[in-house]
Scaffold this motif. Structure first.
Motif, PDB file in Angstrom:
ATOM      1  N   ASP A 239       0.820  -1.209   0.000  1.00 39.32           N
ATOM      2  CA  ASP A 239       0.000   0.000   0.000  1.00 39.32           C
ATOM      3  C   ASP A 239       0.860   1.267   0.000  1.00 39.32           C
ATOM      4  O   ASP A 239       2.042   1.250   0.373  1.00 39.32           O
ATOM      5  CB  ASP A 239      -0.896  -0.019   1.244  1.00 39.32           C
ATOM      6  N   GLY A 340      -2.619 -10.611   1.074  1.00 36.77           N
ATOM      7  CA  GLY A 340      -2.376  -9.776   2.229  1.00 36.77           C
ATOM      8  C   GLY A 340      -2.125  -8.341   1.824  1.00 36.77           C
ATOM      9  O   GLY A 340      -1.848  -8.036   0.655  1.00 36.77           O
ATOM     10  N   ILE A 341      -2.222  -7.455   2.794  1.00 39.86           N
ATOM     11  CA  ILE A 341      -1.906  -6.040   2.592  1.00 39.86           C
ATOM     12  C   ILE A 341      -0.854  -5.652   3.619  1.00 39.86           C
ATOM     13  O   ILE A 341      -0.921  -6.059   4.784  1.00 39.86           O
ATOM     14  CB  ILE A 341      -3.167  -5.150   2.734  1.00 39.86           C
ATOM     15  N   VAL A 342       0.146  -4.896   3.180  1.00 43.47           N
ATOM     16  CA  VAL A 342       1.114  -4.327   4.110  1.00 43.47           C
ATOM     17  C   VAL A 342       0.888  -2.823   4.109  1.00 43.47           C
ATOM     18  O   VAL A 342       0.987  -2.163   3.078  1.00 43.47           O
ATOM     19  CB  VAL A 342       2.565  -4.702   3.744  1.00 43.47           C
ATOM     20  N   THR A 343       0.509  -2.303   5.269  1.00 44.55           N
ATOM     21  CA  THR A 343       0.152  -0.878   5.391  1.00 44.55           C
ATOM     22  C   THR A 343       0.124  -0.477   6.848  1.00 44.55           C
ATOM     23  O   THR A 343      -0.054  -1.333   7.735  1.00 44.55           O
ATOM     24  CB  THR A 343      -1.224  -0.605   4.755  1.00 44.55           C
ATOM     25  N   GLU A 346      -5.076   1.606   8.984  1.00 43.39           N
ATOM     26  CA  GLU A 346      -6.059   0.620   9.406  1.00 43.39           C
ATOM     27  C   GLU A 346      -7.291   0.621   8.500  1.00 43.39           C
ATOM     28  O   GLU A 346      -7.852  -0.436   8.201  1.00 43.39           O
ATOM     29  CB  GLU A 346      -6.488   0.879  10.850  1.00 43.39           C
ATOM     30  N   ALA A 349      -6.571  -1.352   5.453  1.00 46.21           N
ATOM     31  CA  ALA A 349      -6.570  -2.785   5.752  1.00 46.21           C
ATOM     32  C   ALA A 349      -7.991  -3.326   5.855  1.00 46.21           C
ATOM     33  O   ALA A 349      -8.305  -4.408   5.330  1.00 46.21           O
ATOM     34  CB  ALA A 349      -5.806  -3.044   7.047  1.00 46.21           C
ATOM     35  N   GLU A 350      -8.875  -2.578   6.519  1.00 43.87           N
ATOM     36  CA  GLU A 350     -10.263  -3.030   6.658  1.00 43.87           C
ATOM     37  C   GLU A 350     -10.951  -3.084   5.291  1.00 43.87           C
ATOM     38  O   GLU A 350     -11.734  -4.000   5.019  1.00 43.87           O
ATOM     39  CB  GLU A 350     -11.024  -2.103   7.607  1.00 43.87           C
ATOM     40  N   PHE A 352      -9.489  -3.676   2.449  1.00 40.95           N
ATOM     41  CA  PHE A 352      -8.921  -4.842   1.771  1.00 40.95           C
ATOM     42  C   PHE A 352      -9.594  -6.122   2.273  1.00 40.95           C
ATOM     43  O   PHE A 352      -9.980  -6.992   1.480  1.00 40.95           O
ATOM     44  CB  PHE A 352      -7.411  -4.888   2.018  1.00 40.95           C
ATOM     45  N   PHE A 353      -9.759  -6.226   3.578  1.00 44.36           N
ATOM     46  CA  PHE A 353     -10.411  -7.405   4.162  1.00 44.36           C
ATOM     47  C   PHE A 353     -11.839  -7.555   3.639  1.00 44.36           C
ATOM     48  O   PHE A 353     -12.306  -8.656   3.362  1.00 44.36           O
ATOM     49  CB  PHE A 353     -10.433  -7.296   5.691  1.00 44.36           C
ATOM     50  N   TRP A 363      -3.175  -9.018   7.179  1.00 43.69           N
ATOM     51  CA  TRP A 363      -2.721  -7.630   7.319  1.00 43.69           C
ATOM     52  C   TRP A 363      -1.372  -7.651   8.030  1.00 43.69           C
ATOM     53  O   TRP A 363      -1.261  -8.121   9.164  1.00 43.69           O
ATOM     54  CB  TRP A 363      -3.750  -6.821   8.114  1.00 43.69           C
ATOM     55  N   ASN A 364      -0.356  -7.170   7.345  1.00 39.86           N
ATOM     56  CA  ASN A 364       1.005  -7.130   7.894  1.00 39.86           C
ATOM     57  C   ASN A 364       1.458  -8.499   8.394  1.00 39.86           C
ATOM     58  O   ASN A 364       2.189  -8.611   9.385  1.00 39.86           O
ATOM     59  CB  ASN A 364       1.112  -6.100   9.019  1.00 39.86           C
TER      60      ASN A 364
END
Length: 414
Positions: A239, A340-343, A346, A349-350, A352-353, A363-364
């Motif tokens: 991200d 997965g997302i690396v960021t 928050e 990330a939500e 993406f989920f 997430w991470n």
């Protein structure tokens, strides 16, 4: 082909004959058998390692790639890990065989009953540990089994059956015929395994791409159900708000093994940080001994490198416009195994989920965590990617049952 079909049918007939005794075994006997298997992984260590050494030597002589050799090889450390997983599996409580779920008009009790399938087949790649994983899961779920592995691992699998699984069962009074191994390297045995619906109604199908998909189609033609795991490949979205140092470490940790389905396969990078992030990304890949496949790509963006024996040490990298673009690629152009997302954001990330529809979302954290033992504390028979109701994700012994509804007069015990 008729000879191979008869051989598989013979194995299935033996397993089916022994299945009722396994279904009736007590929880204590089941767990004792798995515990005995763990003990025999130590006492029969020399024989198992010797058989595996023969498999590895033959595979090396045949030119097997490094990643596939890694999957084939049993080390002292891996043998200890297999034994520890069996001990943990033996300690996991058994689900209740039945439970009351409601009361019907007339005062009847509605009971949900869990029953074994009977005989379950399993076709899997040349990974000796899978022989132990699948056999132990079948025993824990009280299902007999017919196992068929790739020719490269047949010596290892036979040693595990003869020196670990069968005596572990017989030592506690369970018929060792409940677990069968098809004793031929002929690939036709895989096809035969999915053609016997009256003997083997369900087959776990694991392996590489098109071969596994073809077995899945063939099974459907013969009325055999499958839990198929044909494709994999972890996706990571880098991200715009990713921490570069953390992302680099995550990338490296996602590539500790290259010949597995849940490793990092596709790295999608937000275009706003693509140029700045690329040097750090390539350095992380180099640290893991992996090269980058950069645009323009001469392969599908979701191409699974773990299945490419000549180029498995590769990760595809591509820029994306934003998070929504990344999710669209992960959903539509990859297997749907894990992303997965690396960021540090928050909300990103939500989002993406919420948008990713695959089997596992992170997430991470590395997609390498999508594994039955790492997620659930028990070995898996495979990872089911179906987008329909039923067991999805790592399939364990709790999934290998049939549900039956029983209606009885009210007031009785479940």
């Amino acid at each position: 082909m008729t000879e191979i079909l008869d051989l598989v049918r013979s194995c299935a007939t033996k397993a089916k004959g022994a299945a009722p005794a396994l279904a009736a075994a007590t929880d204590e006997a089941i767990d004792a058998a798995i515990g005995e298997m763990a003990a025999r992984l130590s006492s029969a260590r020399g024989a198992v390692l010797a058989a595996n050494a023969e498999d590895v030597a033959a595979a090396e002589a045949a030119g097997m790639s490094g990643g596939l050799l890694d999957r084939l090889r049993i080390t002292e450390e891996r043998l200890d890990g297999m034994a520890e997983q069996l001990r943990l599996l033996a300690s996991v409580p058994h689900p209740a065989a039945s439970r009351k779920v409601g009361t019907l008009d007339g005062g009847f009790d509605l009971i949900e009953v869990r029953k074994p399938v009977g005989v379950i087949g399993a076709n899997y790649e040349a990974r000796p540990n899978v022989t132990i994983d699948v056999a132990s899961q079948l025993v824990k779920s009280r299902n007999a089994g017919v196992l068929r592995t790739g020719s490269a691992a047949l010596r290892s699998a036979q040693a595990l059956l003869d020196r670990v699984i069968a005596p572990g069962l017989s030592d506690v009074g369970i018929d060792e015929d409940v677990i069968q191994l098809v004793p031929t390297p002929d690939r036709a045995a895989a096809g035969a395994l999915v053609e016997l619906p009256d003997l083997i109604p369900l087959v776990i199908v694991r392996g590489s791409g098109e071969t596994t998909r073809e077995l899945d189609r063939r099974a459907a033609q013969h009325g055999v159900r499958t839990l198929a795991h044909a494709d994999g490949g972890g996706v990571l979205y880098y991200d715009a708000e990713a921490d570069p140092d953390f992302a680099a470490d995550l990338i490296t940790r996602s590539l500790d093994r290259l010949g597995v389905c849940n490793r990092l396969n596709l790295l999608l990078v937000h275009k706003a940080v693509y140029d700045a992030a690329l040097p750090g990304i390539t350095a992380a890949l180099e640290k893991a001994g992996v090269r980058a496949s950069l645009p323009p790509h001469e392969h599908p963006i979701g191409y699974e490198w773990a299945l490419d024996g000549d180029n498995e040490a590769t990760v595809t990298i591509a820029p994306v416009d934003d998070l929504q673009h990344a999710v669209r690629v992960a959903n539509e152009d990859t297997s749907g195994l894990a992303a997965g997302i690396v960021t540090t954001d928050e909300k990103a990330a939500e989002a993406f989920f919420a948008a990713y529809t695959g089997t596992g979302v992170f997430w991470n954290a590395p997609t390498r965590l999508l594994d039955g033992f790492k997620l659930l504390g028990v070995p898996e028979t495979g990872i089911n990617l179906d987008r329909v109701p039923g067991p999805r994700g790592p399939v364990t012994f709790t999934d290998l049952v049939l549900r039956q509804y029983a209606v009885r007069p009210g007031g009785g015990a479940a």
